[in-house]
Design a protein around this motif. Structure first.
Motif, short mmCIF file in Angstrom:
data_model
loop_
_atom_site.label_atom_id
_atom_site.label_comp_id
_atom_site.label_asym_id
_atom_site.label_seq_id
_atom_site.Cartn_x
_atom_site.Cartn_y
_atom_site.Cartn_z
N ALA A 41 0.83 -1.21 0.00
CA ALA A 41 0.00 0.00 0.00
C ALA A 41 0.86 1.26 0.00
O ALA A 41 1.92 1.31 0.64
N TYR A 42 0.42 2.27 -0.71
CA TYR A 42 1.10 3.57 -0.69
C TYR A 42 0.93 4.20 0.69
O TYR A 42 -0.05 3.93 1.39
N PRO A 43 1.86 5.06 1.09
CA PRO A 43 1.65 5.79 2.35
C PRO A 43 0.50 6.78 2.19
O PRO A 43 0.13 7.13 1.07
N LEU B 80 11.73 1.97 -3.73
CA LEU B 80 12.15 0.97 -4.71
C LEU B 80 11.63 -0.39 -4.30
O LEU B 80 11.92 -0.87 -3.20
N CYS B 81 10.83 -1.00 -5.16
CA CYS B 81 10.41 -2.39 -5.00
C CYS B 81 11.28 -3.22 -5.92
O CYS B 81 11.18 -3.12 -7.15
N LEU C 2 14.93 -0.52 4.65
CA LEU C 2 14.15 -1.70 4.29
C LEU C 2 12.77 -1.62 4.94
O LEU C 2 12.65 -1.46 6.16
N VAL C 3 11.72 -1.72 4.13
CA VAL C 3 10.35 -1.68 4.61
C VAL C 3 9.80 -3.09 4.79
O VAL C 3 9.17 -3.41 5.79
N ALA D 282 12.39 2.28 1.16
CA ALA D 282 11.88 3.65 1.07
C ALA D 282 12.89 4.62 1.64
O ALA D 282 13.82 4.23 2.38
N ARG D 283 12.72 5.90 1.31
CA ARG D 283 13.59 6.93 1.88
C ARG D 283 13.64 6.81 3.38
O ARG D 283 12.62 6.61 4.04
N THR D 284 14.81 6.95 3.96
CA THR D 284 14.93 6.91 5.41
C THR D 284 14.53 8.26 5.99
O THR D 284 14.61 9.28 5.30
#
Length: 289
Positions: free
Chosen positions: A54-56, A242-243, A272-273, A287-289
């Protein structure tokens, strides 16, 4: 498929290596360790994949509520263990069925899919197709039946007689620069495509492209490359996520890696998500930290 990260009670129990910790026999546990599959492995539903990717929540400029960024650009790419993003010029040979399920899910979550002209030509892009499994989800999110396809092209050297331009459910977008050839712009518009100017010169400026798409109401962005476009987005600092699918393959050769072109002065650090695994393929999300 199984989740490796973030660690949950289920993954922690499997990682502990205790026979029967996951409800499996000791022999089943040993079989999993030998690479014959984990007792927790199963095919995830499309709804589970959609939740995992899911998008944020987006902020005032977006459509999903306040508190987050106004627009979010994610990339979806695949790479072999030795860094090849393609084999024989295409990504399909290093992909897998589950990778394609994730590919379809990411498209279903997006407002627009952005791709470079060369990738559109090599991969034989067609219009996005409506899928009944995602119809209710897209309607609830205020999205149309399918994401628009946005082609990034400086020269507009594209075959406008293809279905991508003549018969999409929603008009295909072409991102180009203000100095693009007027006759090619006219040909694109005649085919039914919508030309979006996103640069003062011949080419596209990544930040302008993101802004232009957001102004059209497209705030959940997905790019599928190719490597040159992704490299430009990285160098411009506009990529949020990035996926990356890591294929358990070695190809050697001189294939491109997932991003090329200009380098950045300081390497960008992403966090890392999530990390999923199936049959040796790793499906990571950073994702961006």
């Amino acid at each position: 498929m199984r989740r490796l990260f973030p660690v949950t009670d289920e993954t922690a129990a499997r990682a502990a290596g205790t026979p029967g910790a996951s409800g499996a026999s000791g022999e089943e546990e040993r079989g999993a360790a030998r690479g014959h599959g984990s007792p927790g492995d199963r095919e995830w539903s499309l709804a589970e994949l959609a939740a995992a990717y899911a998008y944020p929540e987006l902020g005032p400029g977006g459509s999903a509520g306040a508190g987050g960024p106004e627009v979010w650009l994610r990339a979806n790419m695949v790479s072999t263990l030795d860094g090849a993003a393609q084999h024989d010029g295409r990504s399909q040979p290093i992909s897998t069925a589950t990778d394609m399920r994730i590919f379809g899910t990411l498209r279903a979550l997006a407002d627009v899919v952005v791709a470079g002209a060369e990738t559109v030509r090599q991969e034989g892009y067609r219009p996005a197709r409506a899928r009944a499994e995602f119809a209710a989800m897209r309607e609830a999110a205020g999205q149309g039946p399918v994401p628009a396809i946005a082609v990034v092209s400086a020269s507009l050297d594209l075959d406008f007689s293809l279905p991508l331009f003549t018969s999409p459910l929603v008009p295909t977008l072409i991102l180009t620069g203000a100095a693009a050839a007027p006759d090619r712009i006219a040909a694109a518009e005649k085919s039914g495509a919508r030309v979006v100017i996103a640069g003062d010169g011949v080419g596209v400026e990544p930040a302008r492209a993101v802004q232009a798409l957001a102004e059209l109401g497209h705030t959940r962005l997905l790019t599928e490359g190719g490597p040159r476009l992704l490299g430009q987005l990285v160098a411009a600092g506009v990529l949020d996520e990035l996926c990356l699918t890591v294929a358990p393959m070695l190809t050697a050769g001189d294939a491109q890696r997932i991003a090329g072109g200009p380098s950045v002065a300081v390497p960008q650090r992403f966090g890392l998500v999530s990390l999923l695994e199936e049959e040796g393929f790793l499906f990571s999300r950073y994702a961006r930290t």
